[in-house]
Every structure is written in structure tokens, then in C-alpha cells.
Design a protein around this motif. Sequence first.
Motif, PDB file in Angstrom:
ATOM      1  N   LEU A  20      30.094  42.875  46.105  1.00 57.81           N
ATOM      2  CA  LEU A  20      30.275  42.899  44.648  1.00 57.81           C
ATOM      3  C   LEU A  20      31.310  43.937  44.239  1.00 57.81           C
ATOM      4  CD1 LEU A  20      26.653  42.509  43.212  1.00 57.81           C
ATOM      5  CD2 LEU A  20      28.568  40.913  42.953  1.00 57.81           C
ATOM      6  N   SER A  21      31.262  45.106  44.858  1.00 61.22           N
ATOM      7  CA  SER A  21      32.219  46.144  44.495  1.00 61.22           C
ATOM      8  C   SER A  21      33.640  45.735  44.875  1.00 61.22           C
ATOM      9  CB  SER A  21      31.846  47.469  45.170  1.00 61.22           C
ATOM     10  OG  SER A  21      31.864  47.352  46.580  1.00 61.22           O
ATOM     11  N   VAL A  22      33.797  45.052  46.014  1.00 64.50           N
ATOM     12  CA  VAL A  22      35.131  44.592  46.411  1.00 64.50           C
ATOM     13  C   VAL A  22      35.615  43.486  45.478  1.00 64.50           C
ATOM     14  CG1 VAL A  22      36.442  43.437  48.231  1.00 64.50           C
ATOM     15  CG2 VAL A  22      34.841  45.259  48.821  1.00 64.50           C
ATOM     16  N   LEU A  23      34.724  42.539  45.158  1.00 70.54           N
ATOM     17  CA  LEU A  23      35.094  41.453  44.245  1.00 70.54           C
ATOM     18  C   LEU A  23      35.508  42.006  42.889  1.00 70.54           C
ATOM     19  CD1 LEU A  23      35.237  38.456  43.416  1.00 70.54           C
ATOM     20  CD2 LEU A  23      32.795  38.600  42.861  1.00 70.54           C
ATOM     21  N   GLY A  24      34.697  42.898  42.332  1.00 74.39           N
ATOM     22  CA  GLY A  24      35.043  43.488  41.038  1.00 74.39           C
ATOM     23  C   GLY A  24      36.331  44.269  41.090  1.00 74.39           C
ATOM     24  N   SER A  25      36.588  44.946  42.215  1.00 77.18           N
ATOM     25  CA  SER A  25      37.824  45.719  42.351  1.00 77.18           C
ATOM     26  C   SER A  25      39.041  44.802  42.405  1.00 77.18           C
ATOM     27  CB  SER A  25      37.764  46.586  43.609  1.00 77.18           C
ATOM     28  OG  SER A  25      36.708  47.524  43.529  1.00 77.18           O
ATOM     29  N   VAL A  26      38.935  43.697  43.131  1.00 79.31           N
ATOM     30  CA  VAL A  26      40.050  42.743  43.191  1.00 79.31           C
ATOM     31  C   VAL A  26      40.368  42.213  41.794  1.00 79.31           C
ATOM     32  CG1 VAL A  26      40.736  40.453  43.989  1.00 79.31           C
ATOM     33  CG2 VAL A  26      39.687  42.058  45.581  1.00 79.31           C
ATOM     34  N   ILE A  27      39.326  41.779  41.084  1.00 76.19           N
ATOM     35  CA  ILE A  27      39.535  41.233  39.742  1.00 76.19           C
ATOM     36  C   ILE A  27      40.122  42.297  38.824  1.00 76.19           C
ATOM     37  CG2 ILE A  27      38.397  40.186  37.746  1.00 76.19           C
ATOM     38  CD1 ILE A  27      36.265  39.164  39.707  1.00 76.19           C
ATOM     39  N   GLY A  28      39.560  43.505  38.903  1.00 76.63           N
ATOM     40  CA  GLY A  28      40.048  44.580  38.047  1.00 76.63           C
ATOM     41  C   GLY A  28      41.494  44.928  38.312  1.00 76.63           C
ATOM     42  N   LEU A  29      41.907  44.973  39.584  1.00 77.59           N
ATOM     43  CA  LEU A  29      43.291  45.297  39.918  1.00 77.59           C
ATOM     44  C   LEU A  29      44.249  44.200  39.449  1.00 77.59           C
ATOM     45  CD1 LEU A  29      42.841  46.807  43.498  1.00 77.59           C
ATOM     46  CD2 LEU A  29      43.383  48.032  41.390  1.00 77.59           C
ATOM     47  N   VAL A  30      43.830  42.945  39.602  1.00 78.12           N
ATOM     48  CA  VAL A  30      44.674  41.838  39.140  1.00 78.12           C
ATOM     49  C   VAL A  30      44.841  41.899  37.622  1.00 78.12           C
ATOM     50  CG1 VAL A  30      44.831  39.336  38.913  1.00 78.12           C
ATOM     51  CG2 VAL A  30      44.125  40.337  41.080  1.00 78.12           C
ATOM     52  N   CYS A  31      43.737  42.103  36.901  1.00 81.45           N
ATOM     53  CA  CYS A  31      43.812  42.161  35.442  1.00 81.45           C
ATOM     54  C   CYS A  31      44.594  43.394  34.977  1.00 81.45           C
ATOM     55  CB  CYS A  31      42.403  42.181  34.845  1.00 81.45           C
ATOM     56  SG  CYS A  31      41.484  40.649  35.068  1.00 81.45           S
ATOM     57  N   ALA A  32      44.440  44.513  35.680  1.00 79.50           N
ATOM     58  CA  ALA A  32      45.206  45.706  35.322  1.00 79.50           C
ATOM     59  C   ALA A  32      46.699  45.464  35.514  1.00 79.50           C
ATOM     60  CB  ALA A  32      44.742  46.891  36.164  1.00 79.50           C
ATOM     61  N   GLY A  33      47.052  44.665  36.527  1.00 79.76           N
ATOM     62  CA  GLY A  33      48.456  44.313  36.707  1.00 79.76           C
ATOM     63  C   GLY A  33      49.008  43.516  35.546  1.00 79.76           C
ATOM     64  N   ARG A  34      48.164  42.705  34.914  1.00 79.36           N
ATOM     65  CA  ARG A  34      48.605  41.931  33.752  1.00 79.36           C
ATOM     66  C   ARG A  34      48.854  42.843  32.539  1.00 79.36           C
ATOM     67  NH1 ARG A  34      49.151  39.424  37.449  1.00 79.36           N
ATOM     68  NH2 ARG A  34      48.245  37.427  38.054  1.00 79.36           N
ATOM     69  N   ILE A  35      48.186  44.006  32.507  1.00 77.02           N
ATOM     70  CA  ILE A  35      48.425  44.939  31.405  1.00 77.02           C
ATOM     71  C   ILE A  35      49.878  45.378  31.419  1.00 77.02           C
ATOM     72  CG2 ILE A  35      47.802  47.197  30.444  1.00 77.02           C
ATOM     73  CD1 ILE A  35      45.041  46.875  31.652  1.00 77.02           C
ATOM     74  N   GLY A  48      43.065  44.668  29.307  1.00 74.07           N
ATOM     75  CA  GLY A  48      42.334  45.914  29.519  1.00 74.07           C
ATOM     76  C   GLY A  48      40.834  45.703  29.458  1.00 74.07           C
ATOM     77  N   LEU A  49      40.393  44.835  28.535  1.00 74.11           N
ATOM     78  CA  LEU A  49      38.959  44.530  28.437  1.00 74.11           C
ATOM     79  C   LEU A  49      38.465  43.823  29.691  1.00 74.11           C
ATOM     80  CD1 LEU A  49      36.353  44.449  26.780  1.00 74.11           C
ATOM     81  CD2 LEU A  49      37.148  42.306  25.760  1.00 74.11           C
ATOM     82  N   LEU A  50      39.238  42.853  30.178  1.00 71.59           N
ATOM     83  CA  LEU A  50      38.846  42.148  31.404  1.00 71.59           C
ATOM     84  C   LEU A  50      38.813  43.095  32.599  1.00 71.59           C
ATOM     85  CD1 LEU A  50      40.730  38.711  31.205  1.00 71.59           C
ATOM     86  CD2 LEU A  50      38.279  39.137  30.939  1.00 71.59           C
ATOM     87  N   ALA A  51      39.801  43.979  32.693  1.00 71.10           N
ATOM     88  CA  ALA A  51      39.822  44.932  33.807  1.00 71.10           C
ATOM     89  C   ALA A  51      38.640  45.890  33.723  1.00 71.10           C
ATOM     90  CB  ALA A  51      41.139  45.708  33.798  1.00 71.10           C
ATOM     91  N   ALA A  52      38.316  46.348  32.511  1.00 69.94           N
ATOM     92  CA  ALA A  52      37.188  47.261  32.346  1.00 69.94           C
ATOM     93  C   ALA A  52      35.873  46.585  32.700  1.00 69.94           C
ATOM     94  CB  ALA A  52      37.142  47.778  30.907  1.00 69.94           C
ATOM     95  N   TRP A  53      35.723  45.326  32.293  1.00 65.95           N
ATOM     96  CA  TRP A  53      34.493  44.609  32.630  1.00 65.95           C
ATOM     97  C   TRP A  53      34.399  44.367  34.136  1.00 65.95           C
ATOM     98  CZ3 TRP A  53      29.887  43.482  30.907  1.00 65.95           C
ATOM     99  CH2 TRP A  53      29.142  42.524  31.575  1.00 65.95           C
ATOM    100  N   SER A  54      35.523  44.025  34.757  1.00 60.36           N
ATOM    101  CA  SER A  54      35.510  43.742  36.193  1.00 60.36           C
ATOM    102  C   SER A  54      35.178  44.987  36.999  1.00 60.36           C
ATOM    103  CB  SER A  54      36.867  43.184  36.623  1.00 60.36           C
ATOM    104  OG  SER A  54      37.173  42.002  35.915  1.00 60.36           O
ATOM    105  N   LEU A  55      35.845  46.103  36.682  1.00 60.95           N
ATOM    106  CA  LEU A  55      35.606  47.332  37.424  1.00 60.95           C
ATOM    107  C   LEU A  55      34.280  47.978  37.039  1.00 60.95           C
ATOM    108  CD1 LEU A  55      39.211  48.872  37.336  1.00 60.95           C
ATOM    109  CD2 LEU A  55      38.022  47.961  39.329  1.00 60.95           C
ATOM    110  N   GLY A  56      34.051  48.109  35.724  1.00 59.44           N
ATOM    111  CA  GLY A  56      32.827  48.778  35.278  1.00 59.44           C
ATOM    112  C   GLY A  56      31.593  47.912  35.374  1.00 59.44           C
TER     113      GLY A  56
END
Length: 294
Positions: A20-35, A48-56
Amino acid sequence: MAEINHFEYGWITPTLSYALSVLGSVIGLVCAGRIRTATGAGQRAWWGLLAAWSLGGTAIWAMHFMAMLGFAVEGTRIRYDVPLTAASTAIAVAAVGIGLAIVGTGRLSAVRLIAGGLFTGAGVAAMHYTGMAAMRLDGTLGYDRARVGLSVAIAVVAATVALWLSMTVRRGLAIAVSALVMGIAVNGMHFTGMSALSVHPHERRGELTGTEVGSLLVPIILAVVFGVVGLVYALLAAPTDDDRAGAAYLAARQDGAVPGAAGEPAPDPVGLRARSTLGQPGTPFPSRRDTGRR
């Protein structure tokens, strides 16, 4: 002191929590790249909201409670206070979101990175111990201060590295490797904090209030589903090479680097511009002398 078991179901729960932590990190990094590639404030806020939800929400909160599914204390059942559990979710998402806003506003600098890492790391630690405070059992919780301090330090370092990666990593392989490292850091913080815990049992004082740990599977699954949907959306919304080329061309026109900027018309070697005005009101029809025809 009651006996504590962190792996009641063996390696199933820690393995799933790491996944779960790896999955959330992948999603968060991808979404942060879109920022970084967003063209407006609204798009940056959305990513930013998607990245925060994915990581947090996924990499940190869902990972925490997945690991807690394997937590057991001898001689007592464990339940969780719903409002405090929900508060731990909000703390994790808000801490990551504010950290991304700190490092993502303006040029990335060491001061911004340290400030964002301190704030986010403190928020991650607050999420962990808020989630622990939500536990209801027949006993009193105690913590080893040294190990608590170590877990907070790990959280701050992990958060700082995560924020730096979210602003710098772009390629798929680098994102995957970074997510694996972030998963180790998040799980390391969690189990370091859990190792600081001790439970001093007392006589049963009545029926325990709150929800059973199995009920947390529903919000965990929802966190994963929303995270995966966000990842799919991020991948579909990724700009193509044609989009980047078009954006670069428009930027060059605005800067006057290509013809057509600053009010000067672009070259028209075959006379397409003149032909496009034929038939418009006020445009005289060309004579044979003008067109060169005989």
C-alpha cells in the motif's frame, strides 16, 4: 505488562502494508509531476489534492491501519474510536498537502524543502499517534520516549525525501525505485513507533466502545480505489509529445522567437493569406493584372 503481537497473521499484514505504501507513493509521485506541468492554479490545486490523498491517505494512513490489522494484545480485544480515526486521516492528508504547497510554490530551495519536510514529518507522526490514541482496549498505553523521538525523526527525514522526490523525479523507472524507498521509510517509521508501545492491563471496565479493526478494511479499500482511479486519470491526462511541441511553439510566439509575434505577420510564400481574404466583405476581387493571369 501485556504481551504484544505485531504480526498476528504472520507476514501477510506487513507485506500488504508495504504494498500500500509503495502504491500510494507511485500515485503521489505521478500526480506531483502533473503539478509541475499544470497550466493554471486550478489544475495545480487539483493535482496537489490527488497527490496529497495518494501519499497521505494511501501510502501513510491506509498503510498504518493495514499494519494494525495484525496488531494484537494478549487478554483484550481492540476497538477503534471512529472520530479519532477519521481525524488521523485528515491529519495525514492535510500535512502532505501543506508540505507539497510549501515546496511547490515558487522555486525549490533548501529552506522550502526543510520547512516542508519538518511540517509534513510532524504531521505524519501526529497521524500515527492519533491513530494509536484511537485504540480502545482493557489496558493503559505507555511509550518509550527515545523510540518515539526516533520515529518522529524518521518521519521527518522520510517526508523531506518524499517531498524532494515529488518535485524532481519524472521518469517511470526513477518513480518506481523512489516509491520502493519511500515504502521502506514509511513502514520503518510505523514499526519503530509501534516498538515504543507497551500496554499495562487492567481489569475489564465494561464493554469496549468503537469499531472493530476489521471494519477498517472498507475505508482502506476505498483509499486504494480512489488512489488507483487518480493514477489512471493522471496517466490519461499526461501531455503527449504533440502537446509539448504545441505549447513550446505558442510560448516561442509570445516571446517573439518565431515569426508572427509582436504584430508582424508570418511569411506567406504561396499567397495563402491573400487567398483566404477572397469573398470577405470589403475585399475587392483581384483583376487579371493582379493575379498574373491572361
